[in-house]
Write an enzyme that holds these catalytic residues in place. Structure first.
Site, short mmCIF file in Angstrom:
data_model
loop_
_atom_site.label_atom_id
_atom_site.label_comp_id
_atom_site.label_asym_id
_atom_site.label_seq_id
_atom_site.Cartn_x
_atom_site.Cartn_y
_atom_site.Cartn_z
N LYS A 92 24.44 -17.91 -20.99
CA LYS A 92 24.93 -17.51 -22.31
C LYS A 92 25.78 -16.24 -22.21
O LYS A 92 26.87 -16.17 -22.78
CB LYS A 92 23.75 -17.23 -23.26
CG LYS A 92 22.86 -18.43 -23.54
CD LYS A 92 21.81 -18.14 -24.62
CE LYS A 92 20.82 -17.06 -24.25
NZ LYS A 92 19.93 -17.41 -23.12
N ARG B 154 15.94 -16.30 -31.80
CA ARG B 154 15.06 -16.74 -30.72
C ARG B 154 13.87 -17.54 -31.24
O ARG B 154 13.08 -18.03 -30.47
CB ARG B 154 14.48 -15.54 -29.99
CG ARG B 154 15.35 -14.83 -28.98
CD ARG B 154 15.53 -15.61 -27.71
NE ARG B 154 15.26 -14.89 -26.50
CZ ARG B 154 16.09 -14.06 -25.89
NH1 ARG B 154 17.26 -13.78 -26.39
NH2 ARG B 154 15.74 -13.50 -24.74
N ARG C 272 20.57 -12.69 -10.35
CA ARG C 272 21.49 -12.11 -11.34
C ARG C 272 21.64 -10.60 -11.15
O ARG C 272 20.67 -9.88 -10.96
CB ARG C 272 20.94 -12.42 -12.72
CG ARG C 272 21.79 -11.96 -13.85
CD ARG C 272 21.49 -12.73 -15.09
NE ARG C 272 20.21 -12.41 -15.68
CZ ARG C 272 19.80 -12.92 -16.84
NH1 ARG C 272 20.58 -13.78 -17.49
NH2 ARG C 272 18.64 -12.59 -17.34
N ARG D 185 18.25 -6.50 -13.54
CA ARG D 185 17.45 -6.21 -14.73
C ARG D 185 15.97 -6.12 -14.39
O ARG D 185 15.47 -6.88 -13.56
CB ARG D 185 17.64 -7.33 -15.77
CG ARG D 185 18.86 -7.17 -16.60
CD ARG D 185 19.14 -8.37 -17.46
NE ARG D 185 18.00 -8.90 -18.18
CZ ARG D 185 18.08 -9.81 -19.14
NH1 ARG D 185 19.27 -10.29 -19.47
NH2 ARG D 185 17.01 -10.27 -19.74
N ARG E 170 9.13 -15.66 -19.67
CA ARG E 170 10.30 -15.82 -20.55
C ARG E 170 10.63 -17.30 -20.74
O ARG E 170 11.05 -17.73 -21.81
CB ARG E 170 11.50 -15.05 -19.98
CG ARG E 170 11.35 -13.54 -20.20
CD ARG E 170 12.20 -12.73 -19.25
NE ARG E 170 13.61 -12.96 -19.39
CZ ARG E 170 14.49 -12.80 -18.41
NH1 ARG E 170 14.09 -12.42 -17.20
NH2 ARG E 170 15.76 -13.02 -18.62
P1 AMP Z 1 17.96 -11.42 -23.04
O1 AMP Z 1 18.87 -10.39 -22.47
O2 AMP Z 1 18.58 -12.19 -24.19
O3 AMP Z 1 17.36 -12.32 -22.00
O4 AMP Z 1 16.74 -10.61 -23.72
C1 AMP Z 1 15.91 -9.77 -22.93
C2 AMP Z 1 14.63 -9.47 -23.69
O5 AMP Z 1 14.96 -8.79 -24.92
C3 AMP Z 1 13.82 -10.68 -24.12
O6 AMP Z 1 12.96 -11.15 -23.09
C4 AMP Z 1 13.06 -10.12 -25.31
O7 AMP Z 1 11.99 -9.29 -24.88
C5 AMP Z 1 14.10 -9.22 -25.96
N1 AMP Z 1 14.93 -9.96 -26.95
C6 AMP Z 1 16.26 -10.24 -26.87
N2 AMP Z 1 16.68 -10.90 -27.96
C7 AMP Z 1 15.59 -11.05 -28.74
C8 AMP Z 1 15.37 -11.68 -30.01
N3 AMP Z 1 16.36 -12.29 -30.68
N4 AMP Z 1 14.10 -11.63 -30.51
C9 AMP Z 1 13.11 -11.01 -29.87
N5 AMP Z 1 13.24 -10.44 -28.66
C10 AMP Z 1 14.47 -10.44 -28.10
#
Ligand code: AMP
Length: 216
Positions: free
Chosen positions: A13, A88, A127, A160, A171
């Site tokens: 994404k 999400r 990554r 990360r 996740r």
């Molecule tokens: P991502 O970079 O999108 O993989 O997000 C990393 C982490 O941020 C996730 O594992 C969640 O802990 C938090 N996170 C990101 N977007 C959301 C969302 N829309 N709702 C809740 N937690 C989020």
């Protein structure tokens, strides 16, 4: 265009959203990036979000909705945006509607980046982000020249904190349980476009543009 990106962690994404942003100027709004920035800045919001992020759980809806409402209200979202990592879960998807109505916008499409889950662990553990450019790279899949270009300029390839195997496994569970129901949600709304993500990023990007009927 106003687009939501759906897809498991590691489906690409962020990479595809960065490309659309570069080529068409729609801002990429990544709740994950905004939350990581809040953690790095040591803000109150970052402190509240950090434990859930470290565990690979979702941060509470009220925190994320506050971030999104504030971000979507900025002028650069007037001609479109790409939501990357939001919504999400179903409550977030329902809460997005009134936020969009409030700024006089509506979604054009929800794009599912459809990936074979077997490849996700390698995509996620490999990554890296270039500390200079913010470009997303992968030690297994990116060209060596791209990786070298970052370090040759004095950049670092940053991993990360939540890209370790234990957190990744959680996740992926969270995605299956809470985020996958959004596929039917957006299909019912007539907004779903599915893009197969098994090819290299260029092939995926071509398929994405075609799914969105974007000119080259
Ligand atoms: P991502 O970079 O999108 O993989 O997000 C990393 C982490 O941020 C996730 O594992 C969640 O802990 C938090 N996170 C990101 N977007 C959301 C969302 N829309 N709702 C809740 N937690 C989020």
């Amino acid at each position: 265009m106003r687009i939501v990106f759906l897809g498991a962690p590691g489906s690409g994404k962020g990479t595809q959203a960065q490309r659309l942003m570069e080529d068409y100027g729609f801002p990429q709004i990544s709740t994950g990036d905004l939350l990581r920035q809040a953690v790095a800045d040591g803000t109150e919001l970052g402190r509240r979000a950090q434990a859930a992020m470290d565990a690979g759980d979702l941060v509470s809806d009220d925190i994320v909705l506050g971030i999104i409402a504030e971000r979507l209200a900025r002028p650069d979202c007037g001609n479109g945006f790409i939501l990357d990592g939001f919504p999400r879960n179903l409550p977030q998807a329902n809460a997005l509607q009134p936020v969009l109505e409030g700024i006089g916008q509506q979604l054009d499409a929800a794009v599912l980046l459809d990936v074979d889950t077997d490849v996700l662990m390698k995509r996620l553990t490999g990554r890296r982000t270039c500390s200079l450019t913010g470009k997303l790279l992968n030690i297994y899949y990116s060209e060596q020249s791209e990786l070298d270009a970052c370090t040759a300029q004095g950049g670092e390839l940053i991993q990360r904190a939540d890209d370790n195997e234990e957190t990744i496994a959680n996740r992926l569970d969270v995605y299956r349980e809470q985020t996958e129901p959004l596929i039917d949600y957006y299909r019912s709304a007539g907004l779903l476009r599915t893009v197969d993500v098994d090819g290299d990023p260029d092939t995926v990007y071509a398929a994405l543009k075609s799914a969105l009927k974007l000119a080259n």
